[in-house]
Scaffold this active site. Sequence first.
Site, short mmCIF file in Angstrom:
data_model
loop_
_atom_site.label_atom_id
_atom_site.label_comp_id
_atom_site.label_asym_id
_atom_site.label_seq_id
_atom_site.Cartn_x
_atom_site.Cartn_y
_atom_site.Cartn_z
N ARG A 47 -24.32 -68.34 7.46
CA ARG A 47 -24.70 -67.02 6.94
C ARG A 47 -25.52 -66.22 7.94
O ARG A 47 -25.58 -64.98 7.86
CB ARG A 47 -25.46 -67.15 5.62
CG ARG A 47 -25.88 -65.79 5.03
CD ARG A 47 -26.48 -65.92 3.65
NE ARG A 47 -27.65 -66.75 3.60
CZ ARG A 47 -28.87 -66.37 3.97
NH1 ARG A 47 -29.09 -65.16 4.47
NH2 ARG A 47 -29.90 -67.20 3.86
N TYR A 101 -14.06 -40.92 5.94
CA TYR A 101 -13.40 -41.93 5.12
C TYR A 101 -14.06 -41.97 3.73
O TYR A 101 -15.29 -41.86 3.62
CB TYR A 101 -13.51 -43.29 5.82
CG TYR A 101 -13.18 -44.47 4.95
CD1 TYR A 101 -11.93 -44.58 4.35
CD2 TYR A 101 -14.12 -45.45 4.70
CE1 TYR A 101 -11.63 -45.67 3.54
CE2 TYR A 101 -13.82 -46.54 3.90
CZ TYR A 101 -12.58 -46.64 3.32
OH TYR A 101 -12.29 -47.71 2.51
N ASP A 173 -17.99 -44.10 13.93
CA ASP A 173 -16.96 -45.02 13.44
C ASP A 173 -15.75 -44.84 14.35
O ASP A 173 -15.10 -43.80 14.33
CB ASP A 173 -16.62 -44.68 11.98
CG ASP A 173 -15.58 -45.62 11.38
OD1 ASP A 173 -14.80 -46.22 12.14
OD2 ASP A 173 -15.53 -45.72 10.14
N LYS A 198 -8.59 -53.37 10.67
CA LYS A 198 -7.51 -52.52 11.15
C LYS A 198 -7.05 -52.93 12.55
O LYS A 198 -6.55 -54.01 12.74
CB LYS A 198 -7.95 -51.06 11.10
CG LYS A 198 -7.89 -50.43 9.71
CD LYS A 198 -8.93 -50.93 8.74
CE LYS A 198 -8.92 -50.15 7.43
NZ LYS A 198 -9.99 -50.61 6.51
#
Length: 380
Positions: A47, A101, A173, A198
């Site tokens: 983690r 987005y 981004d 993506k």
Amino acid sequence: MKKFGLDTELVHAGEIHINGAVTMPIFQSVTYLFEDAEDYDQVRYSRLNNTENHIALHEKIATLEGSEAALVTASGMAAISVSMLACLKSGDHVLMQDGLYGGTYHLATNLLANLGVEVTFINGDAPDSWEAARKPTTRMIYLESISNPLIEVADLEAGVAFARTHDLLSVIDNTFASPANFRPIELGFDLVLHSATKYLNGHSDVAAGVIAGSEELINRILPVLNIVGATLDPHACFLLQRGLKTLGLRIRKQNETAMQLAAFLSNHPKVKHVRYPGLPNHPNHSRATDLFDGFSGMLSFEPKSGIDSGKLCKSLRFAKEAPSLGGIETLITRPAFTSHAAVPGAERARLGISDEMIRVSVGIEDAVDLINDFDRALNA
């Protein structure tokens, strides 16, 4: 830092050869032996994003972006969210590009607002208007390299200059462009974010995110990521690392095919308009030409009145109607019903995101087959 050609770095940067293995193995272990860590974040634990799989990816991505350091996260929205949580506090103000987005818009207008962070949306193509929107509490300017789904290219150079003038954190981004086409750190951006789901992974089989920037910023973000727990699991790290190795090959093919498809659609009698920065009539074409090595595999278009875009999408053979983008297969979606469904209808209309708009993520199929597929569907 990147020292060699893109394709060479994609294959070799960050690779760790364990026991002579050419391919990085998957370290499917959550916990590791304690080795006198000086603080909590140095404890070896999955983690905490410090397994061999994480370390190798962080180095590869930092090399590709030309940044001092990098992190991977469980999704693109995780990358955006933890960066915001680490860099902003209640009372701060952020300038964000209009037409972002839908997930980022929802984050800004809901979660950030609930935490006391104020957001003002600005026209990314009108830097002369930004000063009027700035406040004494402004701490960040947030842009997209190519906006989703309007395929706009903001004045990115002005964004960097504005941030430096007013001591703001510049965040971008870069999902749609990818480091194969554009490396914002080289332009002067402080923090680069990706949905690695993506283009970086490229095979529609991993959800992941990326954060790249200075060591100071990454060290500020890492404890927040560790607390939130938006960790990329070792197997997903392995798949993302594998996918990255072919990024250059994939992007060059997608750039080329998207240009051909966009040109075809722009001349089709049943298409109202096409948005693709590689087209000379795109309002940001000159800027995109100066900034990018390629125009990406993303375009959007709107059929002329009388053509049902929903039926059009379903009639295509090779282009599949599904959310997400950047994979080897061509995907189409109607943003009003997917990525921007959470954006109020009136706001979508103001931005120019109609119900009939179709966003296309061009894959690596032969261009002639995709063009014939769209031609047949539009004429049906």
